[in-house]
Write a protein that holds these residues in place. Structure first.
Motif, PDB file in Angstrom:
ATOM      1  N   LEU A  67       0.810  -1.206   0.000  1.00 32.88           N
ATOM      2  CA  LEU A  67       0.000   0.000   0.000  1.00 32.88           C
ATOM      3  C   LEU A  67       0.851   1.265   0.000  1.00 32.88           C
ATOM      4  CD1 LEU A  67      -2.776  -1.015   2.555  1.00 32.88           C
ATOM      5  CD2 LEU A  67      -2.911  -0.990   0.067  1.00 32.88           C
ATOM      6  N   THR A 286      -0.813  -3.727  -7.852  1.00 30.18           N
ATOM      7  CA  THR A 286      -1.963  -4.453  -7.311  1.00 30.18           C
ATOM      8  C   THR A 286      -2.381  -5.599  -8.217  1.00 30.18           C
ATOM      9  OG1 THR A 286      -2.734  -2.435  -6.229  1.00 30.18           O
ATOM     10  CG2 THR A 286      -4.328  -4.206  -6.498  1.00 30.18           C
ATOM     11  N   THR A 325      -6.398  -6.243   0.537  1.00 25.63           N
ATOM     12  CA  THR A 325      -5.323  -5.418  -0.017  1.00 25.63           C
ATOM     13  C   THR A 325      -5.703  -4.842  -1.375  1.00 25.63           C
ATOM     14  OG1 THR A 325      -3.693  -6.798   1.137  1.00 25.63           O
ATOM     15  CG2 THR A 325      -2.884  -5.390  -0.639  1.00 25.63           C
ATOM     16  N   ALA A 328      -8.285  -1.986  -0.789  1.00 27.75           N
ATOM     17  CA  ALA A 328      -7.637  -0.795  -0.227  1.00 27.75           C
ATOM     18  C   ALA A 328      -6.798  -0.081  -1.275  1.00 27.75           C
ATOM     19  CB  ALA A 328      -6.775  -1.185   0.973  1.00 27.75           C
ATOM     20  N   SER A 329      -6.056  -0.837  -2.071  1.00 24.62           N
ATOM     21  CA  SER A 329      -5.215  -0.231  -3.100  1.00 24.62           C
ATOM     22  C   SER A 329      -6.052   0.498  -4.139  1.00 24.62           C
ATOM     23  CB  SER A 329      -4.352  -1.301  -3.767  1.00 24.62           C
ATOM     24  OG  SER A 329      -3.563  -0.746  -4.790  1.00 24.62           O
TER      25      SER A 329
END
Length: 443
Positions: A67, A286, A325, A328-329
């Motif tokens: 991140l 990502t 993840t 969020a990315s």
């Protein structure tokens, strides 16, 4: 004119541009909230002390490191938005007698204040979301309120976001030369050399060859080193080749453009391929990591069919961590795209006003702006995913056969991320509307 008077004038003009004040604040709020939520989850992992705790802690650190790229990109984007929207005010302050040092100080102070305000709002959002985060299951049970960070960690996060904004503002001002009239110089975007693609292909081929024989490594240390260097090198060449690919694709789109929106979008990318890449560079990492993790989870899922309950639980937890993840990315990338587009509207104010005067509909301008971001986004997400699939071949084909649902879930998350970016672009439409509604400057 005193410094206090200048600061008051600066703040007064800032309040009039509500849309471009709100966007950086929202961006920093999202960054801080996501950072605190993910850090809180990682903190809960470090409360475990059994044999499996070390593996979970390593995975938590990996998630936090992934991140960092979108976090820094979003912080820089929000700071650049603040810098671009104050060009006219900087000119006015210089005419009123402000020195370059005073203007720089006011710029840094405003950026930092906006960032801290957003960070404080993000801390409140993270606290409000903590009951939901506490319900996320890991190791067969909810995380609980161990996800709550202490006041010291929250304060450190807020200070860190403020410092990021201050540094980004200072770096941004390095490319701005202020004359007595506050004119900002524009330079031609540096060309991206084709030699990058040669280096990228060579590295990907080398990594793919190493991955095909990695199982024969004589020791665990060598195995981990090969994996780390291979994946790290591939991500590095993605950043190396990304701007070149965007330039080549945009050049072809400009030549084949049959509508105004397509031509305008392509020319926007060609204006600075590196800037276009920075907006979506977080997606490259990502997408790559998502495919790598998805293939790994699929293989482990098949192997865990006959394994014990602990192994099956580990596979399920890795899958959950990968999805968190990715989400969020993409939230950070969506916010970054939004603030970059708001900054681009202000930077190209004269262009959009001219297009409006010759009769181009606002809907066409918005469509061109969206295409200038979504086209690189699609290229980046698909290209990174394909690169990961090539590096991991033939495990990719095997995972499609033994666990297609896992890869389908990852693909669904990537598609959802693109929709988030599209929604963020729509949120910047009022900025263009206000720019076009502003009265023409009097001569």
């Amino acid at each position: 004119m005193t410094t206090l008077r200048l600061a008051w004038l600066f703040a007064r003009r800032s309040a009039s541009a509500r849309s471009t004040v709100v966007l950086p604040v929202v961006a920093f709020a999202v960054v801080t909230a996501l950072l605190l939520i993910v850090a809180g989850g990682a903190q809960s992992f470090f409360t475990w002390t059994d044999d499996m705790a070390g593996l979970y802690q390593v995975l938590a650190v990996v998630a936090l490191s992934l991140l960092i790229v979108p976090l820094v990109a979003l912080g820089g984007s929000a700071a650049r938005l603040s810098a671009r929207r104050r060009d006219d005010r900087l000119a006015g302050l210089r005419l009123l007698g402000a020195t370059p040092g005073m203007v720089t100080a006011l710029t840094v102070i405003e950026s930092t204040v906006l960032a801290v305000a957003g960070a404080l709002a993000g801390a409140v959002v993270a606290l409000a979301a903590s009951p939901l985060v506490a319900l996320i299951p890991f190791r067969g049970e909810p995380l609980g309120f161990s996800v709550l960070l202490g006041p010291a960690w929250v304060a450190l996060a807020v200070i860190g976001v403020g410092m990021l904004a201050a540094v980004s503002a200072v770096v941004g001002l390095r490319g701005v030369i202020l004359s007595p009239l506050g004119v900002r110089t524009r330079q031609q975007a540096p060309r991206v050399r084709w030699v990058r693609v040669v280096v990228a292909i060579a590295v990907v081929a080398l990594v793919a060859g190493a991955m095909s024989v990695v199982s024969a490594a004589p020791g665990v240390g060598i195995l981990v080193t090969v994996l780390a260097v291979g994946f790290g090198g591939t991500v590095a060449v993605l950043n190396l080749i990304g701007p070149w690919v965007l330039r080549v694709v945009a050049s072809g789109q400009a030549r084949r453009a049959r509508t105004a929106r397509r031509l305008l979008a392509a020319r926007s990318i060609l204006e600075s391929p590196k800037a276009a890449w920075r907006q979506v560079s977080g997606v490259a990492m990502t997408s790559f990591v998502a495919v790598v993790a998805g293939v790994g989870v699929a293989v482990m899922d098949a192997a865990a069919g006959s394994a014990d309950a602990q192994s099956r639980m580990l596979v399920a937890d890795i899958r959950t961590g990968v999805l968190i993840t990715i989400v969020a990315s993409f939230l950070m990338v969506a916010c970054s795209a939004g603030v970059n587009q708001a900054a681009a509207v202000l930077d190209r104010r004269d262009l959009y006003v001219s297009l409006d005067r010759i009769g181009m509909p606002v809907a066409e301008m918005n469509a061109a702006r969206g295409r200038a971001v979504l086209s690189p986004l699609r290229i980046t997400s698909i290209g990174s995913a394909v690169t990961a699939a090539v590096v991991l071949f033939p495990l990719t084909g095997l995972s499609l056969l033994i666990s297609p649902l896992t890869l389908a879930t990852v693909a669904g998350c990537l598609a959802t991320g693109i929709l988030l970016v599209w929604a963020a672009l729509r949120a910047t439409r009022p900025v263009l509307t206000r720019v076009l509604a502003e009265p023409a400057p009097s001569l």
